[in-house]
Design a protein around this motif. Structure first.
Motif, short mmCIF file in Angstrom:
data_model
loop_
_atom_site.label_atom_id
_atom_site.label_comp_id
_atom_site.label_asym_id
_atom_site.label_seq_id
_atom_site.Cartn_x
_atom_site.Cartn_y
_atom_site.Cartn_z
N ARG A 242 -26.57 113.84 70.05
CA ARG A 242 -26.36 113.18 71.30
C ARG A 242 -26.24 113.81 72.63
NH1 ARG A 242 -27.90 108.13 68.81
NH2 ARG A 242 -26.89 107.77 67.14
N PRO A 243 -27.36 114.08 73.17
CA PRO A 243 -27.27 114.99 74.42
C PRO A 243 -26.71 113.94 75.51
CG PRO A 243 -29.26 114.57 73.76
CD PRO A 243 -28.74 113.94 72.83
N ASP A 244 -25.94 114.65 76.47
CA ASP A 244 -25.12 113.77 77.46
C ASP A 244 -25.43 114.07 78.95
OD1 ASP A 244 -24.31 116.09 77.34
OD2 ASP A 244 -22.05 115.36 76.34
N MET B 10 -34.21 116.55 77.51
CA MET B 10 -33.66 116.27 76.23
C MET B 10 -34.34 117.29 75.06
SD MET B 10 -31.92 112.92 75.11
CE MET B 10 -33.56 112.02 74.48
N GLN C 146 -25.41 105.39 80.71
CA GLN C 146 -24.53 106.69 81.31
C GLN C 146 -24.86 106.44 82.87
OE1 GLN C 146 -25.16 110.64 79.84
NE2 GLN C 146 -25.71 110.04 78.02
N TRP D 251 -36.16 112.39 81.79
CA TRP D 251 -34.89 112.54 80.87
C TRP D 251 -35.38 113.12 79.40
CZ3 TRP D 251 -29.94 111.36 80.52
CH2 TRP D 251 -29.40 111.09 79.21
N ILE D 252 -36.41 112.51 79.07
CA ILE D 252 -37.11 112.99 77.69
C ILE D 252 -37.44 114.39 77.73
CG2 ILE D 252 -39.01 112.58 76.15
CD1 ILE D 252 -36.89 110.65 75.56
N LEU E 253 -42.74 109.09 63.87
CA LEU E 253 -42.01 108.57 65.11
C LEU E 253 -40.92 107.44 64.62
CD1 LEU E 253 -42.02 109.63 68.03
CD2 LEU E 253 -43.48 107.67 68.31
N PHE F 43 -36.48 114.29 68.46
CA PHE F 43 -37.27 113.05 68.66
C PHE F 43 -37.95 113.38 70.09
CE2 PHE F 43 -37.05 109.37 71.52
CZ PHE F 43 -38.05 108.66 70.81
N SER F 44 -37.24 113.75 71.10
CA SER F 44 -37.97 114.05 72.27
C SER F 44 -39.17 114.94 72.29
CB SER F 44 -37.06 114.56 73.46
OG SER F 44 -35.87 113.70 73.26
N TRP G 32 -31.45 114.27 68.85
CA TRP G 32 -32.49 113.32 69.86
C TRP G 32 -33.32 114.86 70.52
CZ3 TRP G 32 -30.00 109.00 72.71
CH2 TRP G 32 -29.56 108.00 72.05
N ILE H 76 -44.96 105.32 72.22
CA ILE H 76 -44.09 106.49 72.59
C ILE H 76 -43.06 105.78 73.62
CG2 ILE H 76 -43.76 108.44 74.07
CD1 ILE H 76 -45.06 109.09 71.29
N TYR I 102 -24.92 106.76 74.05
CA TYR I 102 -25.58 108.05 74.58
C TYR I 102 -26.78 107.91 75.62
CZ TYR I 102 -22.35 110.19 71.59
OH TYR I 102 -21.16 110.45 70.99
N VAL J 189 -36.75 106.95 64.65
CA VAL J 189 -35.89 106.27 65.56
C VAL J 189 -35.64 105.10 64.55
CG1 VAL J 189 -37.38 106.47 67.50
CG2 VAL J 189 -38.06 104.51 65.87
N GLY J 190 -35.87 105.04 63.34
CA GLY J 190 -35.53 103.87 62.49
C GLY J 190 -34.13 104.07 61.75
N ALA K 217 -41.85 113.21 70.59
CA ALA K 217 -42.64 112.18 71.52
C ALA K 217 -43.66 112.87 72.54
CB ALA K 217 -41.68 111.29 72.31
N ARG L 235 -35.95 102.83 73.74
CA ARG L 235 -35.21 102.31 72.66
C ARG L 235 -33.83 103.40 72.98
NH1 ARG L 235 -34.47 100.86 66.66
NH2 ARG L 235 -32.67 101.90 66.12
N ASN L 236 -34.35 104.63 73.12
CA ASN L 236 -33.37 105.80 73.14
C ASN L 236 -32.65 105.69 74.60
OD1 ASN L 236 -32.74 108.41 74.42
ND2 ASN L 236 -33.61 109.21 72.53
#
Lengths: 310, 323
Positions: A64-66, A55, B148, A51-52, A261, A277-278, A274, B130, B143, A265-266, A281, B136-137
């Motif tokens: 906001r990826p979906d 993204m 989902q 998933w990460i 980081l 962020f991904s 995102w 990480i 989203y 996320v803060g 990470a 959290r994401n």
């Protein structure tokens, strides 16, 4: 505090175990059911990582990826975070460099100082040995933030001109070393205990001093555990958050990777795409994962020797 | 005797760097902390040439026990109860899942065993910070992947509207019994930590399973034992001595797990997923209550000491059972 130690040891054990396992035959139906169960478990394990990754490659770079499979793929997000990961004008290279400085300081200090102490605990009988070992074990039990308030106060007292120890990378490295050193001593001692004494005795008969046997016999044999302990020290610095966030927050030029980081996320999370962020990470996690896999062989060889003694 | 004293001198030469460093950055701060806990050390005392703080006796300890601290939603007993339950529930689930997966992977004739073992260990090599930020994401109400997926499932099966549960901030707890409160966020943290925690338990269990001599199973089979009896009489006695020390270790590690609580839920909602370590951190980083933080750390020290002694005793008690 001891988490990475046992973790890596066990992780390498797991890799060693991939080479073992019973042979035999299963009926087709049972094999099928078991395979489905194993695949289901693998999916849950891999899902967050996939998933990460998906993204981070999302070319639309939307906030906001979906979907797991975005149309096309691009490295835009990586380029963006390498240039400027947060709203602050600080580049990924700067953050990584700061983290590396902390990591190297912790790693070097804990391994060199730890190796000497570990040798004394493993090979020499002396007055106060038990007391000192219990003291070190007691510190190992404490969380890294056990002495947060006094370290914060004490390190802040060291002011030389404009340099304040607490607001420096060096101060963070010192604070983390406080918890990393006892672990290094304990970890290296455990390995030295498994090296046969006969090897040293042969050297002593040849007239070598304690220090010479340590340097010429023990250290070369202990290379695996030294490498692994250095690696743990390095990870502790590379991903350090608690002290850096507390000590370095005021000066964006001293920021570390985990602080950026945290920023992503803060409270600014809504404004950080995102995919960025991904990507960030992954950039932080990947070196650790690669070195882990690279070091496996070392960790296993350490285990193999440890295994003889049980 | 001469040999011994010479050995002692050599030993202290080897120990000198470590003792020096630890005395300055480990033991002195811990002693200094005890002194701090009896003062009113605060922001004003940080400045260079600032006057020394005042001695206040046990006031800081009293304030913690009375929940008389300006940290939002601070409740010492509630945090402690949650922290204990958090560690215990995690360790039990890790243990059961770890052993179960190890048993599956140990079945004779299973194909692709090596690939599965290599995949299952992956969560362990990812830095915890990480893991925490990524999860959290995943739990984002709109989203995040979790909602989902749930929406996908309920949408197809029941034609239900999308799931928009705010896992990490849902204000209504699932369970509230006096100081024991379990918010939805607890289950989100639990999910992330189970993902992170079971693989290592599985490794330990696999090691123990492989040390079981095969003839024990054959003997049990000859006696007409079913799979449950074989598990109880052969497998379990071999698993216990290996799993127990690791479970104790896992309990202490989980008890002090900073990252998930701090980064996923931020201790929320209303501080209900706050742990002792995150509270100690906030006392310094957010409230600048250095003296209170010192007293809090000393409480924490004794709680950990108590837990270590109890778990060790438990470990010994059950170990003699096997030996």
């Amino acid at each position: 505090m001891t988490a990475p130690a046992a973790t890596a040891r066990l992780a390498s054990q797991a890799l060693a175990e991939t080479r073992t396992g019973g042979k035999g035959h299963l009926r087709f139906g049972r094999q099928l059911v078991l395979q489905l169960v194993c695949i289901a478990i693998a999916v849950t394990v891999l899902f967050p990582m996939v998933w990460i990754l998906a993204m981070s490659l999302d070319p639309r770079n939307i906030a906001r990826p979906d979907s797991l499979f975005p149309p096309g793929a691009s490295l835009d997000a990586y380029a963006k975070v390498i240039a400027q990961p947060t709203l602050n004008p600080v580049s990924f290279i700067r953050l990584a460099l700061n983290s590396v400085i902390i990591a190297i300081l912790i790693s070097a200090a804990s391994v060199t100082i730890g190796a000497f102490a570990a040798y004394a605990f493993s090979r020499l009988r002396f007055r106060g040995r038990e007391i000192l070992m219990i003291a070190i074990l007691a510190v190992l039990m404490l969380p890294a933030v056990a002495a947060l308030a006094p370290l914060f106060v004490m390190l802040g007292k060291f002011q030389f001109g404009t340099f304040n120890l607490r607001s420096s990378l060096f101060g963070v490295a010192l604070a983390v070393t406080a918890s990393q050193l006892p672990f290094a001593i304990w970890n290296i001692k455990g390995y030295l205990d498994t090296i046969p004494r006969e090897l040293e005795e042969a050297a002593t008969v040849d007239g070598a001093s304690r220090f010479q046997t340590f340097r010429l016999v023990i250290l070369p044999l202990a290379t695996p555990v030294l490498a692994v302990t250095a690696f743990f020290g390095f990870i502790a610095g590379w991903t350090e958050f608690q002290f850096s966030f507390l000590f370095l927050i005021g000066d964006t030029n001293s920021w570390t990777l985990s602080m950026a980081l945290n920023g992503m996320v803060g409270q600014y999370a809504a404004s950080t795409p995102w995919s960025q962020f991904s990507a960030f990470a992954i950039l932080v996690a990947l070196p650790v994962m690669v070195v882990y896999i690279f070091l496996q062989r070392y960790i296993i060889s350490g285990l193999a020797i440890g295994g003889v003694k049980g | 005797m001469w040999q011994r004293s010479r050995d002692s001198r050599t030993a202290y030469m080897f120990l000198l760097p470590a003792l020096l460093v630890m005395a300055i950055i480990t033991f002195y701060p811990l002693v200094f902390q005890v002194w701090m806990s009896f003062t009113d050390y605060g922001l004003t005392n940080l400045r260079y040439n600032a006057p020394p703080p005042n001695f206040v006796g046990l006031q800081n300890y009293q304030r913690i026990l009375d929940n008389n601290i300006v940290l939002p939603n601070f409740d010492f007993v509630r945090i402690l109860v949650f922290n204990l339950f958090w560690a215990l529930s995690n360790v039990i689930i890790h243990l059961i899942l770890g052993v179960a997966v190890a048993l599956i992977l140990n079945i004779k004739g299973l194909k692709f065993r090596r690939i599965y073992r290599a995949i299952y260990i992956l969560p362990v090599v990812i830095p915890p910070i990480i893991v925490a930020t990524v999860w959290r994401n995943l739990f984002d109400p709109q989203y995040g992947a979790i909602n989902q997926i749930l929406s996908g499932i309920t949408g197809i099966l029941f034609k239900a509207p999308p799931v928009t549960l705010d896992w990490l901030n849902e204000p209504n707890p699932i369970l509230a019994l006096g100081p024991f409160i379990l918010p939805v966020a607890y289950f989100a943290l639990l999910g992330a930590n189970v993902w992170l925690g079971w693989p290592l338990n599985s490794v330990v269990a696999t090691g123990a399973l492989q040390s079981i001599p095969n003839d024990l199973y054959e003997a049990a089979e000859m006696d007409g034992a079913g799979w449950w009896q074989k598990f109880r009489t052969v497998t379990l006695p071999f698993l216990r001595p290996a799993m127990l020390p690791y479970a104790i270790y896992g309990f202490i590690i989980t008890f002090n797990l900073f990252y998930l609580s701090y980064f996923m839920s931020g201790g929320g909602p209303f501080g209900q997923t706050e742990l002792l370590v995150t509270t100690a951190y906030r006392l310094v980083s957010e409230q600048h209550l250095y003296a209170v933080a010192a007293a809090f750390a000393i409480f924490e020290f004794f709680i950990l000491l108590g837990l270590t002694l109890i778990t060790n005793r438990l470990g010994k008690a059950t170990a003699s059972y096997d030996a």
